[in-house]
Design a protein around this motif. Structure first.
Motif, mmCIF file in Angstrom:
data_model
loop_
_atom_site.group_PDB
_atom_site.id
_atom_site.type_symbol
_atom_site.label_atom_id
_atom_site.label_comp_id
_atom_site.label_asym_id
_atom_site.label_seq_id
_atom_site.Cartn_x
_atom_site.Cartn_y
_atom_site.Cartn_z
ATOM 1 N N GLY A 1 51.163 -32.822 14.760
ATOM 2 C CA GLY A 1 50.556 -33.991 14.107
ATOM 3 C C GLY A 1 49.477 -34.609 14.987
ATOM 4 N N CYS A 2 49.715 -34.665 16.293
ATOM 5 C CA CYS A 2 48.700 -35.202 17.223
ATOM 6 C C CYS A 2 47.452 -34.329 17.199
ATOM 7 C CB CYS A 2 49.254 -35.267 18.640
ATOM 8 S SG CYS A 2 50.563 -36.483 18.846
ATOM 9 N N CYS A 3 47.647 -33.006 17.198
ATOM 10 C CA CYS A 3 46.491 -32.091 17.189
ATOM 11 C C CYS A 3 45.740 -32.185 15.857
ATOM 12 C CB CYS A 3 46.950 -30.655 17.425
ATOM 13 S SG CYS A 3 47.807 -30.443 18.978
ATOM 14 N N LEU A 4 46.479 -32.373 14.763
ATOM 15 C CA LEU A 4 45.832 -32.516 13.449
ATOM 16 C C LEU A 4 44.909 -33.733 13.432
ATOM 17 C CD1 LEU A 4 48.557 -31.881 10.708
ATOM 18 C CD2 LEU A 4 46.252 -30.919 10.757
ATOM 19 N N HIS A 5 45.364 -34.828 14.027
ATOM 20 C CA HIS A 5 44.526 -36.029 14.059
ATOM 21 C C HIS A 5 43.217 -35.722 14.802
ATOM 22 C CE1 HIS A 5 43.381 -40.156 13.936
ATOM 23 N NE2 HIS A 5 43.557 -40.377 15.233
ATOM 24 N N GLY A 6 43.318 -35.025 15.923
ATOM 25 C CA GLY A 6 42.119 -34.671 16.693
ATOM 26 C C GLY A 6 41.180 -33.787 15.888
ATOM 27 N N GLN B 1 44.683 -22.990 16.972
ATOM 28 C CA GLN B 1 45.107 -22.511 15.642
ATOM 29 C C GLN B 1 44.543 -23.391 14.526
ATOM 30 O OE1 GLN B 1 49.218 -21.032 15.157
ATOM 31 N NE2 GLN B 1 49.566 -21.797 17.220
ATOM 32 N N LEU B 2 44.556 -24.709 14.745
ATOM 33 C CA LEU B 2 44.028 -25.617 13.713
ATOM 34 C C LEU B 2 42.519 -25.452 13.551
ATOM 35 C CD1 LEU B 2 46.017 -28.906 14.448
ATOM 36 C CD2 LEU B 2 46.257 -27.411 12.451
ATOM 37 N N ALA B 3 41.826 -25.222 14.669
ATOM 38 C CA ALA B 3 40.369 -25.027 14.594
ATOM 39 C C ALA B 3 40.055 -23.802 13.739
ATOM 40 C CB ALA B 3 39.791 -24.877 15.998
ATOM 41 N N PHE C 1 49.689 -40.581 10.001
ATOM 42 C CA PHE C 1 49.724 -39.966 8.661
ATOM 43 C C PHE C 1 49.518 -38.446 8.674
ATOM 44 C CE2 PHE C 1 47.927 -44.321 8.013
ATOM 45 C CZ PHE C 1 49.093 -44.886 7.516
ATOM 46 N N THR C 2 49.908 -37.787 9.757
ATOM 47 C CA THR C 2 49.727 -36.338 9.807
ATOM 48 C C THR C 2 51.052 -35.575 9.784
ATOM 49 O OG1 THR C 2 49.554 -36.522 12.213
ATOM 50 C CG2 THR C 2 47.490 -36.318 10.999
ATOM 51 N N HIS C 3 52.183 -36.311 9.804
ATOM 52 C CA HIS C 3 53.475 -35.625 9.910
ATOM 53 C C HIS C 3 53.778 -34.705 8.727
ATOM 54 C CE1 HIS C 3 55.667 -36.697 13.495
ATOM 55 N NE2 HIS C 3 56.705 -36.097 12.970
ATOM 56 N N ARG C 4 53.491 -35.199 7.530
ATOM 57 C CA ARG C 4 53.790 -34.387 6.338
ATOM 58 C C ARG C 4 53.000 -33.073 6.385
ATOM 59 N NH1 ARG C 4 57.930 -34.228 3.947
ATOM 60 N NH2 ARG C 4 57.632 -32.109 4.527
ATOM 61 N N ARG C 5 51.713 -33.185 6.695
ATOM 62 C CA ARG C 5 50.882 -31.967 6.768
ATOM 63 C C ARG C 5 51.353 -31.049 7.874
ATOM 64 N NH1 ARG C 5 45.510 -34.401 7.933
ATOM 65 N NH2 ARG C 5 44.670 -32.313 8.110
ATOM 66 N N ALA C 6 51.743 -31.636 9.001
ATOM 67 C CA ALA C 6 52.220 -30.809 10.118
ATOM 68 C C ALA C 6 53.457 -30.033 9.678
ATOM 69 C CB ALA C 6 52.527 -31.691 11.327
ATOM 70 N N ALA C 7 54.365 -30.712 8.999
ATOM 71 C CA ALA C 7 55.586 -30.043 8.539
ATOM 72 C C ALA C 7 55.238 -28.918 7.564
ATOM 73 C CB ALA C 7 56.519 -31.063 7.882
ATOM 74 N N ASP C 8 54.292 -29.179 6.654
ATOM 75 C CA ASP C 8 53.911 -28.156 5.671
ATOM 76 C C ASP C 8 53.243 -26.954 6.351
ATOM 77 O OD1 ASP C 8 54.931 -29.742 3.690
ATOM 78 O OD2 ASP C 8 52.986 -30.510 3.009
ATOM 79 N N LEU C 9 52.396 -27.228 7.336
ATOM 80 C CA LEU C 9 51.709 -26.128 8.045
ATOM 81 C C LEU C 9 52.705 -25.250 8.794
ATOM 82 C CD1 LEU C 9 48.630 -28.101 9.404
ATOM 83 C CD2 LEU C 9 48.511 -26.069 7.935
ATOM 84 N N ILE C 10 53.728 -25.879 9.368
ATOM 85 C CA ILE C 10 54.731 -25.106 10.100
ATOM 86 C C ILE C 10 55.618 -24.344 9.121
ATOM 87 C CG2 ILE C 10 56.787 -25.320 11.576
ATOM 88 C CD1 ILE C 10 55.284 -27.676 12.979
ATOM 89 N N ALA C 11 56.061 -25.042 8.070
ATOM 90 C CA ALA C 11 56.976 -24.406 7.108
ATOM 91 C C ALA C 11 56.308 -23.223 6.413
ATOM 92 C CB ALA C 11 57.449 -25.434 6.084
ATOM 93 N N SER C 12 55.000 -23.320 6.160
ATOM 94 C CA SER C 12 54.300 -22.236 5.458
ATOM 95 C C SER C 12 53.988 -21.066 6.387
ATOM 96 C CB SER C 12 52.988 -22.767 4.868
ATOM 97 O OG SER C 12 52.098 -23.061 5.932
ATOM 98 N N GLY C 13 54.140 -21.276 7.668
ATOM 99 C CA GLY C 13 53.807 -20.214 8.625
ATOM 100 C C GLY C 13 52.332 -20.181 8.979
#
Ligand code: NAP
Ligand code: ZN
Length: 341
Positions: free
Chosen positions: A146-151, A177-179, A291-303
């Motif tokens: 979530g911290c990296c997503l914010h960045g 990975q996010l980049a 506000f990035t936790h939900r997306r972080a969880a989805d990104l991890i869960a989806s692989g």
């Protein structure tokens, strides 16, 4: 129950404490996994403000064991993670959606009891449901991701952007990975340890640089470097003075520098205001994970984001004190404390 308590700066101990109960709007979570973060070590050494005595651990996931009477939307048996940063919801920053800047911020594992324990009382508003079949160890990555997503959100990477990431710890490797997911086609990671450079290349870095072997600035933006003239976005994920100064030199004219690394308070770095002006650099700070936790969880869960290869070791709660009180072992990326149950 057992809990790893910071009793005072430099005083960390495994303690026997009372098992918490769920308050009216809280979930009682049986902790399955909790990541050791550099911040835990900073707290131990008194380099980051906190309010001991407190149970550390802010990267946790677990199973809901009980729910308070005012809780809705969660059931006993749900797998959950939590956003540790509790904003007040009333201050000017909260009311304009900038909850990470809340002046009354209190964090789980820093100001109130966290996840290096058998159980945690988690306010419902901080809780996020995870898929039931998600590995518990994966849930513990939602907070750092979530911290990296914010960045990455702040950097506004576009398809085809060029990116440099300085520092190959867990934050740098998640940012690589996010980049890539955000559409960057050139992703250069600079870090000293060869094992981390190899991992970065597996995870999406198009090139890596060893800053201890050669001048990393020259290797990246020099005339015969990887991106002569500079990159669109630089993420400073090392938290050291050298890399902040280097980040300004790596960004191309009109480029963006995102400071993610935490430096000791009071540290000064040198930069040329003329350079900032003449090259219209944007220098941004990225703090926490609003506000990035939900997306972080989805990104991890989806692989879509790989976390397994970032896990260096899984240890028991009994080993946590020694791990937090000592510097990370060479080659180590993320250590997870996992329950034995
Ligand atoms: P980490 O494991 O310590 O990673 C940072 C790595 O940077 C070091 O391990 C080191 O790896 C590398 N490094 C050191 N000097 C370097 C240099 N001159 N050039 C290139 N790389 C260098 O820590 P992390 O968990 O990934 O966290 C990274 C930073 O982000 C920390 O400062 C942390 O406190 C901060 N953080 C910020 C937020 C936020 O909300 N902004 C959230 C979480 C963490 P090598 O030995 O391989 O060089
Ligand atoms: Zn607030």
């Amino acid at each position: 129950m057992k809990a790893v308590r910071l009793e005072r700066v430099g005083g960390l101990a495994m303690c026997e404490v009372e098992k918490p109960t769920a308050g009216p709007d809280e979930l009682l979570v049986r902790i399955e996994a909790c990541g050791v973060c550099g911040t835990d070590r900073h707290l131990f050494h008194g380099e980051f403000p906190c309010t001991p005595p407190v149970t550390l651990g802010h990267e946790f996931s677990g199973i809901v064991e009980a729910i308070g009477p005012a809780v809705s939307g969660f059931s006993v048996g749900d797998r959950v993670t939590g956003d540790p940063n509790i904003a007040c919801g009333r201050c000017a920053h909260c009311q304009t959606g900038r909850v990470n800047l809340c002046g009354n911020l209190r964090a789980i594992g820093i100001h109130r009891d966290g996840g290096f324990a058998e159980y945690l009382a988690l306010p419902q508003k901080q809780a996020f449901a995870l898929p039931g079949d998600l590995k518990p160890t994966h849930g513990a990555f939602c907070e750092p991701l979530g911290c990296c997503l914010h960045g990455v959100d702040l950097a506004a990477i576009k398809p085809g952007s060029s990116v440099a990431v300085l520092g190959g710890g867990v934050i740098g490797l998640l940012t690589v990975q996010l980049a890539k997911l955000a559409g960057a086609t050139t992703i250069i990671l600079s870090t000293r340890q060869a094992s981390r450079r190899a991992l970065a290349e597996q995870l999406g870095a198009t090139a890596t640089v060893d800053p201890s072997a050669s001048d990393a600035t020259d290797a990246i933006v020099g005339r015969s470097g990887l991106m002569p003239g500079g990159v669109d976005v630089v993420f400073e994920c090392a938290g050291v003075k050298d890399t902040v100064e280097q980040a300004m030199r790596l960004a191309k004219a009109g480029g963006t520098v995102v400071v993610v690394g935490v430096m000791p308070q009071g540290m000064k770095v040198a930069f040329e205001p003329f350079d900032l002006l003449f090259r219209e650099l944007k220098v941004l700070g990225s703090f926490l994970n609003p506000f990035t936790h939900r997306r972080a969880a989805d990104l991890i869960a989806s692989g879509a984001i790989e976390v397994d290869r970032l896990i260096s070791r899984q240890v028991s709660l009994d080993e946590a004190v020694a791990i937090i009180a000592n510097p990370p072992a060479p080659g180590e990326v993320k250590v997870l404390v996992v329950s034995q149950g």
